[in-house]
Design a protein around this motif. Structure first.
Motif, PDB file in Angstrom:
ATOM      1  N   ARG A 166       0.818  -1.220   0.000  1.00  0.00           N
ATOM      2  CA  ARG A 166       0.000   0.000   0.000  1.00  0.00           C
ATOM      3  C   ARG A 166       0.846   1.263   0.000  1.00  0.00           C
ATOM      4  NH1 ARG A 166      -5.302  -0.358   3.637  1.00  0.00           N
ATOM      5  NH2 ARG A 166      -5.689   1.535   2.445  1.00  0.00           N
ATOM      6  N   ARG A 169       2.046   1.973  -3.231  1.00  0.00           N
ATOM      7  CA  ARG A 169       0.990   2.361  -4.172  1.00  0.00           C
ATOM      8  C   ARG A 169       0.902   1.419  -5.378  1.00  0.00           C
ATOM      9  NH1 ARG A 169       2.810   8.535  -5.237  1.00  0.00           N
ATOM     10  NH2 ARG A 169       4.491   7.311  -6.121  1.00  0.00           N
ATOM     11  N   LYS A 171      -0.567  -0.735  -8.153  1.00  0.00           N
ATOM     12  CA  LYS A 171      -1.862  -0.609  -8.817  1.00  0.00           C
ATOM     13  C   LYS A 171      -1.930  -1.628  -9.956  1.00  0.00           C
ATOM     14  CE  LYS A 171      -0.151   3.245 -11.536  1.00  0.00           C
ATOM     15  NZ  LYS A 171       1.233   2.820 -11.245  1.00  0.00           N
ATOM     16  N   TYR A 195      -3.712  -5.794  -5.465  1.00  0.00           N
ATOM     17  CA  TYR A 195      -3.874  -4.584  -6.279  1.00  0.00           C
ATOM     18  C   TYR A 195      -3.516  -4.857  -7.741  1.00  0.00           C
ATOM     19  CZ  TYR A 195      -4.898  -1.579  -2.316  1.00  0.00           C
ATOM     20  OH  TYR A 195      -5.494  -0.997  -1.218  1.00  0.00           O
ATOM     21  N   THR A 301      -5.330  -3.035   8.330  1.00  0.00           N
ATOM     22  CA  THR A 301      -5.921  -3.864   7.273  1.00  0.00           C
ATOM     23  C   THR A 301      -6.206  -5.283   7.750  1.00  0.00           C
ATOM     24  OG1 THR A 301      -3.763  -4.585   6.452  1.00  0.00           O
ATOM     25  CG2 THR A 301      -4.674  -2.569   5.492  1.00  0.00           C
TER      26      THR A 301
ATOM     27  N   ARG B 166     -13.653   0.513 -11.177  1.00  0.00           N
ATOM     28  CA  ARG B 166     -12.938   1.681 -10.663  1.00  0.00           C
ATOM     29  C   ARG B 166     -13.884   2.762 -10.170  1.00  0.00           C
ATOM     30  NH1 ARG B 166      -7.713   3.323 -14.024  1.00  0.00           N
ATOM     31  NH2 ARG B 166      -7.487   4.592 -12.162  1.00  0.00           N
ATOM     32  N   ARG B 169     -15.098   1.996  -6.961  1.00  0.00           N
ATOM     33  CA  ARG B 169     -14.068   2.054  -5.911  1.00  0.00           C
ATOM     34  C   ARG B 169     -13.875   0.717  -5.200  1.00  0.00           C
ATOM     35  NH1 ARG B 169     -16.401   7.061  -2.426  1.00  0.00           N
ATOM     36  NH2 ARG B 169     -17.972   5.460  -2.185  1.00  0.00           N
ATOM     37  N   LYS B 171     -12.163  -2.258  -3.523  1.00  0.00           N
ATOM     38  CA  LYS B 171     -10.875  -2.301  -2.840  1.00  0.00           C
ATOM     39  C   LYS B 171     -10.685  -3.685  -2.209  1.00  0.00           C
ATOM     40  CE  LYS B 171     -12.895  -0.084   1.187  1.00  0.00           C
ATOM     41  NZ  LYS B 171     -14.234  -0.492   0.708  1.00  0.00           N
ATOM     42  N   ASP B 174     -13.384  -6.357  -0.437  1.00  0.00           N
ATOM     43  CA  ASP B 174     -14.780  -5.956  -0.665  1.00  0.00           C
ATOM     44  C   ASP B 174     -15.673  -7.118  -1.100  1.00  0.00           C
ATOM     45  OD1 ASP B 174     -14.422  -3.342  -0.008  1.00  0.00           O
ATOM     46  OD2 ASP B 174     -14.721  -2.528  -2.007  1.00  0.00           O
ATOM     47  N   TYR B 195      -8.640  -5.488  -7.975  1.00  0.00           N
ATOM     48  CA  TYR B 195      -8.567  -4.713  -6.728  1.00  0.00           C
ATOM     49  C   TYR B 195      -8.865  -5.590  -5.511  1.00  0.00           C
ATOM     50  CZ  TYR B 195      -7.876  -0.267  -9.105  1.00  0.00           C
ATOM     51  OH  TYR B 195      -7.344   0.760  -9.834  1.00  0.00           O
TER      52      TYR B 195
END
Lengths: 351, 351, 351, 351
Positions: A166, A169, A171, A195, A301, B166, B169, B171, B174, B195
């Motif tokens: 995290r 970052r 992605k 991610y 988390t 996206r 959102r 994450k 989820d 995600y």
């Protein structure tokens, strides 16, 4: 009860000690069912962490069953099966309100809070443990999550995820390099796919650990002892370097390695615990639009990771390589202390 | 060349037409190697999209080979194998600078830009196609990505990902519900794990499509024709509802369904194309801290999705259920038009 | 003590009631020094909020001095000058961990938590009030912040900022429209500049309120009763509409107005309390890449707003238009209830 | 035309040179109406930037009027009044698609792109300049923005804002320290309030510059030559340090100062151009949850900053301290080169 007590550098014993007692209305007493050993425990035993007093019970990871709660505890009940977070936190201070539990401002006696178990107060390598601010420091286990899986969420998995993935970052589509394929590096490798990383490159000097990394989700492995290791890594990108480089060792060489392979616009996330300064080549880096981050896990988390484990989306239990009973805790230390030889990742110690 | 030409509601033909020519210095001519049909093409043929003039070549998805470039094209060369995005964009206007290519402000003749292929200018269901602003509207294919996989990135996969996942959102950890398990819904289901979704619930009235949804990554399936469907969904959460509800149909009932299953603090991402207003229960929703989003794909994630396909992290080709040659394009329309019966998801049409 | 007690629709009295007592170890008793009246209090008095039982003390805003703390309270001490948030929260549940205190899952008797003061438990329009979970529900006042400024942070300023400005994703350079220039709309106007809005357009049907809006930071004012009001607003943008439209009334017309002036890619943030459904023109909006958000304030920005007030960066006290003593509380209600006539924004009621 | 030509270390002349010509279809020729001098120009003249060849026209900042456009230019017309960004970019490569124009991958001859004006191609200290990729590298000036204000947006204001304020993640309520109150530091100070900073502390060794800093928006000033400067800064926070420390000098001492005053969870944003490595105290910083960022301006916020200037929300013109004509450009260099003495911030040079 019995507990593993630190008696100064190089000295520890599994011995009889008084049972823990509720001291604050927010305290919870947990019977420890499963615990494990962290690399930090080995550092303490070497005498590298002077804040740890002689007589301290070690351990900051564990899963157990609640046996007693203070009068102000509102979300945890006696009989609950709980995960003990390595971080205790009050939930009410300005740092807790940001989710930065590692920097909790509450006072626990004269000791401070955050990482205190097995450090500033007695820890989890014991039959029972007192957990301050139980409402914030314990997580009820969902049905179907084993002790062995859950105990990996006390510290190692949230550390790799929060401080590596995290803060870095990561992605979707990213190329991620993890320098150091020890337990924490593997935790970053395992959680980078949360991610959507396209490519996860493990770097280590040890071929065995690189093999292990692939089993934990690395798509590629590079021995950073090779003369051309930087070229090998860049060839796995568009030539400009990786999107995210995660440092999981804690020495200047590996930190420096991260800054050499990160692309313009990328991130270096430091997870390793450092004992010395590093030299930062700002004459080259000032123009690169990179971010460098540091951090101690806050375990904010942990509930999310528990959901993923409960849904079989995170193979947390695969870190467990060796199993012991509480009475065999010294053997567990021996096995974990010779990890290069025993290939131990995490040793599980059960009641 | 030959192309599929729209001749007014209900009428189309595969017929000889003039070859496309470079009109602007930023144009590129692509020989189409692979194309496919979108649900929107069926709407056009019904006469639902009056902006489409008679004589228009249909199609906004495709993969091909560059045969000619305008003098201002700088990143694409003759011979390049390229993905044709369903969205054309100039790259220089204020919307393009935000990555909102669907809302590009550039002028293409009197036609505007964004979704124009097979709409306001001639499209991709043809042997050749002119692509405006080629530097921004085409993506070079990485080695190892098949035409069949790539063509799913012209529209469907970025739509599900950008507008569903996206904007919703999603994450790590989820619970995501996707209402409507047609091709776009499946694209959202497939990409929700980028995600780290813990649980992906497919909702549909058709048992076959729910089965298909599981093959695309849904962890659970609920028939929203069941009387207790809301309870079924909430039972898969902590009781408060899903974190993200993705609407992939485009009618008031399914939009409403999303607002009924979303939890406080959650998101409703609308992907469906609507033809009528919906009633929003603001008397209940005002207090819920939810977001509702809408959108047309900008394909700004296409290069990233290509990286994932190249790394075998996204099984894009699995949308292809039927294959045809250009000469069989009318059969392809027939098969795709009877999808409920033929179980077609995407039909692939190759040179 | 004395308190303002609700005795059913239309009936209220300033009368003698028992002093509040500590009921839970996390409770705090506060002597109220300053309170105010909210539009919601007027709704309750009309009988619109049936959850409010007869005999309930009203009020959910206030500033005071701590007189007693429960044994588990750790960050608040007797004698502290505190702001009472309109939202009470435990700090330990999953919603609190996200900062969504409005949706706190803790139980306060059979009553739930979040907005409970003056609603489900006795409120702040009294000489003393019991505040549950004092560590999370009270904020110590920094030196130099007056009662009159601070009491605007119990509800109105965080509401405008969190639900209007932040959910609306205001960013530097934005054109922001606020529909409804009542107290909450003015709070959004005042705080929009915290994210660097370039232009803040107030919309209202009342010319006096539009003047007031300019004093609170609006750069422009439009009467949305004008026939060409939409054109007036769009002329203040690049022609495509505003970046953010904030609804601060709570009726279908004003909600609809927001969706008509928002640009593609923009946001509609609903702050108003709605009593009826709205019609959403999804046939036009599906393609617009907008977000629509709703919410009840969580007051998670209260400590931050206090810092700004302490630094004279936020003129919170300027909402105070009329002043009363506790004994004059019925006059205060009268003045506030006839706001159109008295031009009251917030009435301040002091010990 | 006439231009300022670099003739090797220490040598420059205002002399006759050939007019620039359109070379690529995306080029634009601009008649320069206003330009200025950057600290980087002084470095070039010292010989510190070897990439600058003898014969090069200097300057990368300017405002002018378009006199000619290439055939592929679509958004700029002859006669437009434009801001020339210090960064040229193609708008179509992967870095441009992220908004990281400074790292644009396009080729301009053998020269690369990004910062090229007055560096790798001829610059703006001339009567005319060729600007590559005009659609992406020029910004039309809104009505009402003066040349003097606009020219501050070629480099200095976006640099302070993007690399200092945004990379530093300044947010409402923050305490921000800016180390170095030269022009770029002042740009960070001026723009920190666009994200609602509560307190902006200027640090410098020069009392005059600290006074100037207050005129540009600093709320506090500290001389970091004072023995207790760290204590002074921390006393302006809650004792833990600043939320964001912005380095605006470019030497190890000031970088180090930033890491000493940043709080746990805070950010250090480096804006200064460094010529040597720095030592990073990772033994202390690893646990602090900080981020350290670097970067070269991409000017992706320039259109937004122009909107703020046009709305009188950003007093850009206040950087202009001295004014010259083109014929006086050598005097302008002299004045700017003795800034400590002349108190020059930015010198404006007009046609």
């Amino acid at each position: 009860m019995k507990a593993l007590v630190y008696h100064g550098p190089g000295k520890k014993a599994w011995e009889e000690v008084p049972d823990p007692q509720i001291q604050q209305p927010t305290d919870v007493i947990v019977r420890v069912d499963t615990t494990t050993i962290c690399g930090t425990d080995l550092h303490i035993l070497k005498g590298d962490v002077p804040a740890v007093a002689e007589g301290r019970i070690l351990g900051h990871e564990g899963v157990g069953t609640v046996t007693e709660i203070g009068p102000a505890v509102s979300t945890i009940e006696v009989g609950d099966r709980v995960l003990i977070s390595c971080i205790c936190s009050c939930g009410s201070c300005s740092y807790c309100h940001q989710g930065l539990y590692a920097h909790c401002l509450a006072d626990e006696g004269a000791s401070g809070i955050g990482w205190i178990l097995g450090h500033l107060i007695d820890g989890t390598q014991a039959e029972y443990v007192r957990v301050p601010f139980g409402d914030n420091s314990l997580y009820k286990l969902p049905a179907g999550v084993s002790d062995e899986a859950a105990v990996m969420l006390s510290d190692i998995l949230p550390t790799g995820f929060e401080i590596g993935v995290r803060y870095g970052r990561v992605k979707p589509g990213d190329v991620v390099a993890v320098v150091g394929a020890g337990p924490v590096g593997l935790a970053a490798i395992m959680t980078a796919s949360l991610y959507g990383a396209a490519r996860i490159i493990a770097l280590d000097l040890d071929a065995n650990r690189l093999d292990k990394a692939k089993a934990f989700g690395a798509t590629d492995a590079v021995n950073n002892g090779d003369e051309d290791w930087i070229d090998q890594v860049k060839a796995m990108t568009d030539g400009f370097g990786v999107d995210v480089a995660i440092e999981a060792v804690g020495i200047p060489e590996t930190f420096d390695a991260c800054t050499k392979i990160v692309r313009p616009g990328g991130s270096v996330a430091n997870v390793g615990v450092h004992g010395a300064p590093v030299e930062l080549a700002m004459q080259d880096l000032w123009i690169m639009d990179i971010s460098i981050t540091t951090g101690l896990v806050s375990t904010n988390t942990t509930p999310m990771l528990l959901k993923l484990v409960a849904q079989d989306k995170l193979a947390a239990a695969s870190f467990a390589t060796h199993r012991f009973t509480f009475e065999q805790v010294l053997d567990a230390y021996d096995t974990f202390g010779r990890a290069a030889e025993t290939k131990a990742l995490k040793v599980v110690i059960k009641r």
